[in-house]
Design a protein around this motif. Structure first.
Motif, PDB file in Angstrom:
ATOM      1  N   GLY A   1     -27.679 -35.061  38.065  1.00 19.76           N
ATOM      2  CA  GLY A   1     -27.185 -33.981  37.170  1.00 19.76           C
ATOM      3  C   GLY A   1     -25.880 -34.523  36.694  1.00 19.76           C
ATOM      4  O   GLY A   1     -25.542 -34.190  35.492  1.00 19.76           O
ATOM      5  N   ASN A   2     -25.128 -35.007  37.332  1.00 15.19           N
ATOM      6  CA  ASN A   2     -23.672 -35.782  36.810  1.00 15.19           C
ATOM      7  C   ASN A   2     -23.844 -36.930  35.909  1.00 15.19           C
ATOM      8  O   ASN A   2     -23.272 -37.061  34.907  1.00 15.19           O
ATOM      9  CB  ASN A   2     -22.752 -36.161  37.759  1.00 15.19           C
ATOM     10  N   ALA A   3     -24.882 -37.633  35.986  1.00  9.02           N
ATOM     11  CA  ALA A   3     -25.226 -38.862  35.228  1.00  9.02           C
ATOM     12  C   ALA A   3     -25.746 -38.227  33.769  1.00  9.02           C
ATOM     13  O   ALA A   3     -25.324 -38.559  32.766  1.00  9.02           O
ATOM     14  CB  ALA A   3     -26.275 -39.832  35.583  1.00  9.02           C
ATOM     15  N   SER A   4     -26.276 -37.166  34.012  1.00 15.08           N
ATOM     16  CA  SER A   4     -26.924 -36.431  32.656  1.00 15.08           C
ATOM     17  C   SER A   4     -25.895 -35.672  31.655  1.00 15.08           C
ATOM     18  O   SER A   4     -25.651 -35.712  30.693  1.00 15.08           O
ATOM     19  CB  SER A   4     -27.963 -35.257  33.127  1.00 15.08           C
ATOM     20  N   ASN A   5     -24.802 -35.198  32.969  1.00 13.84           N
ATOM     21  CA  ASN A   5     -23.584 -34.719  32.202  1.00 13.84           C
ATOM     22  C   ASN A   5     -22.796 -35.692  31.342  1.00 13.84           C
ATOM     23  O   ASN A   5     -22.355 -35.408  30.256  1.00 13.84           O
ATOM     24  CB  ASN A   5     -22.687 -34.155  33.310  1.00 13.84           C
ATOM     25  N   LEU A   6     -22.703 -36.947  31.798  1.00 15.32           N
ATOM     26  CA  LEU A   6     -21.917 -37.896  31.279  1.00 15.32           C
ATOM     27  C   LEU A   6     -22.544 -38.350  30.309  1.00 15.32           C
ATOM     28  O   LEU A   6     -22.089 -38.837  28.731  1.00 15.32           O
ATOM     29  CB  LEU A   6     -21.875 -39.225  32.364  1.00 15.32           C
ATOM     30  N   TYR A   7     -23.911 -38.460  30.231  1.00 15.93           N
ATOM     31  CA  TYR A   7     -24.933 -38.821  29.011  1.00 15.93           C
ATOM     32  C   TYR A   7     -24.719 -38.166  27.823  1.00 15.93           C
ATOM     33  O   TYR A   7     -24.442 -38.527  26.621  1.00 15.93           O
ATOM     34  CB  TYR A   7     -26.431 -38.983  29.257  1.00 15.93           C
ATOM     35  N   SER A   8     -24.764 -36.629  28.229  1.00 16.50           N
ATOM     36  CA  SER A   8     -24.520 -35.362  27.173  1.00 16.50           C
ATOM     37  C   SER A   8     -23.054 -35.608  26.478  1.00 16.50           C
ATOM     38  O   SER A   8     -22.851 -35.384  25.378  1.00 16.50           O
ATOM     39  CB  SER A   8     -24.791 -34.438  27.690  1.00 16.50           C
TER      40      SER A   8
ATOM     41  N   VAL B   1     -15.823 -31.761  38.222  1.00 17.25           N
ATOM     42  CA  VAL B   1     -15.910 -30.921  39.431  1.00 17.25           C
ATOM     43  C   VAL B   1     -17.162 -31.510  40.328  1.00 17.25           C
ATOM     44  O   VAL B   1     -16.944 -31.635  41.669  1.00 17.25           O
ATOM     45  CB  VAL B   1     -16.503 -29.499  38.876  1.00 17.25           C
ATOM     46  N   ALA B   2     -18.216 -31.692  39.741  1.00 10.49           N
ATOM     47  CA  ALA B   2     -19.510 -32.245  40.462  1.00 10.49           C
ATOM     48  C   ALA B   2     -18.933 -33.491  41.213  1.00 10.49           C
ATOM     49  O   ALA B   2     -19.391 -33.970  42.312  1.00 10.49           O
ATOM     50  CB  ALA B   2     -20.620 -32.638  39.657  1.00 10.49           C
TER      51      ALA B   2
ATOM     52  N   LEU C   1     -18.516 -30.338  29.186  1.00  9.59           N
ATOM     53  CA  LEU C   1     -19.271 -31.175  30.058  1.00  9.59           C
ATOM     54  C   LEU C   1     -18.619 -32.205  30.879  1.00  9.59           C
ATOM     55  O   LEU C   1     -18.792 -32.326  31.862  1.00  9.59           O
ATOM     56  CB  LEU C   1     -20.404 -31.943  28.955  1.00  9.59           C
ATOM     57  N   LEU C   2     -17.461 -32.615  30.326  1.00  6.50           N
ATOM     58  CA  LEU C   2     -16.665 -33.434  31.221  1.00  6.50           C
ATOM     59  C   LEU C   2     -16.022 -32.728  32.238  1.00  6.50           C
ATOM     60  O   LEU C   2     -15.666 -33.261  33.407  1.00  6.50           O
ATOM     61  CB  LEU C   2     -15.515 -33.993  30.133  1.00  6.50           C
TER      62      LEU C   2
END
Length: 418
Positions: A285-292, A112-113, A106-107
């Protein structure tokens, strides 16, 4: 939705928080309308040609759909998160190894994003304001904004995305229409690059790798859905949303010859609306990536609070973007295709045949050695098939899935047939 902000981190989802499979399908489909996935669609279409790209889109979608169909049922019947399911398959401590892999993955997507978002900001400023910005300060500033959003305001941003994603879908459909105005559909279909830069198999493998965590993490979505039938409907988010997003980026890129979505929009005089919509969807999407990522790493490093873990994880993601992690995107996705499928196979077998569809929290062990051995051995063998030292199915991500499942079945033979 629960004990902690209704996320049901360690407990089963309660009926009061059940939702429709159609809503989850839309949520999943929306994750495809972000810059990394659109970038992949463009890159692959220009690398292998339109017809081969269609094959790659189709084959990868079938593989991901079949895997998701099995794991979505597990999430729906167990009502537990992927984090808890990993506990039953790999043990309390073994699950930390799996969660560390998920966190790193996820990181990587976060980096990338973030890098692609910075490129979009730079290109938009150049095209609209004639200002040539330096990329690295953009990465730092946007990265800090995403970290702040993750800690304080992700819910309000998600509400914004509920409006932005449907609008972006319609907008991209209009972009495809505009692209076809400048050329015939027959020319798009007939497109073949003069010097293809990847094979059909490589393109398919990259696409499978790009979304291989969906089957593993599908339980996080399906545990909230009413029933089995509705949870299978949610898989349509992958079955339909994934190839549509890829096509929406592939056709304009073939028409323009550009991979960069902002440069594609420049040719169609749509830079500003494209930038706004893509910025919002990719930011969410990237905030969700960082949250996960933060939640996942929190299960490994248990002494840190959420804020500290989010800041440190975000800082590492920013560093990855500054170092140009996107240059290694395809290698990274291939790497995921080696490690992740076996995890899916193991926890499918564990739920249906080892646990007999009954997860009992009192039966948790610190280590489930059979699962860890099956995952390690299958991954090691798959490395050799990926490097083409020898071949099994000639598709290394399928090798990983089948080997992980077969080895785990052999090691758990007595338990399964007891």
């Amino acid at each position: 939705m629960s004990e902690e902000g209704n996320q049901y981190t360690t407990t089963k989802v309660q009926p009061k928080d059940f939702t429709s499979g159609w809503l989850i399908a839309l949520l999943i489909a929306g994750t495809g309308l972000t810059l990394p996935i659109l970038f992949l669609g463009s890159e692959i279409a220009l690398a292998v040609g339109f017809k081969n790209a269609l094959w790659a889109f189709g084959i990868s979608t079938v593989v991901l759909t079949l895997m998701c169909m099995a794991t979505t049922v597990i999430g729906n019947r167990s009502r537990l998160s992927t984090y808890m399911i990993m506990h039953f398959s790999f043990g309390r401590k073994g699950a930390k190894i799996m969660n560390f892999i998920f966190g790193v993955t996820l990181l990587g997507w976060f980096s990338v994003a973030l890098e692609l978002l910075a490129v979009a900001v730079k290109d938009t400023a150049l095209q609209t304001l004639r200002i040539n910005l330096v990329e690295w300060p953009i990465i730092i500033v946007v990265g800090m904004l995403i970290i702040t959003t993750t800690i304080y305001g992700i819910k309000s941003l998600e509400r914004l995305a509920n409006y932005a994603v449907p609008i972006l879908t319609v907008f991209l459909a209009y972009v495809v229409y505009q692209a076809l105005e400048g050329t015939s559909f027959q020319e798009i279909v007939a497109f073949v690059p003069e010097a293809p830069t990847m094979t059909l198999f490589e393109a398919t493998s990259i696409l499978v790798g790009s979304s291989i965590l969906f089957p593993v993490l599908m339980a996080d979505f399906s545990r909230f859905i009413y029933n089995d039938k509705q949870s299978l409907i949610a898989v349509l988010g992958i079955t339909l949303g994934f190839p549509i997003a890829l096509l929406f980026s592939a056709i304009p890129s073939i028409q323009s010859g550009e991979v960069d979505i902002i440069k594609v929009m420049e040719r169609l005089d749509l830079v500003v609306p494209a930038f706004v919509l893509l910025f919002v969807s990719t930011w969410v999407g990237n905030a969700s990536n960082l949250y996960s990522t933060t939640l996942t790493f929190s299960t490994v490093k248990t002494g840190w609070n959420f804020r500290k873990m989010a800041i440190v994880s975000g800082a590492l993601g920013i560093l990855g973007a500054l170092l140009g992690f996107s240059d290694y995107l395809f290698d990274f996705l291939n790497f995921l295709g080696i490690l992740a499928p076996a995890i899916s196979a193991i926890y499918v077998i564990n739920f249906f045949w080892v646990r007999k569809q009954d997860y009992n929290l009192k039966e948790l062990l610190d280590w489930e050695y059979e699962a860890l051995i099956a995952w390690f051995v299958s991954s090691a063998i798959t490395v050799f098939t990926y490097l083409e030292i020898f071949q099994l199915t000639h598709a290394y991500f399928i090798d990983s899935f089948l080997l992980g499942g077969l080895i785990y079945l052999i090691l758990k033979w007595k338990v399964i047939f007891k």
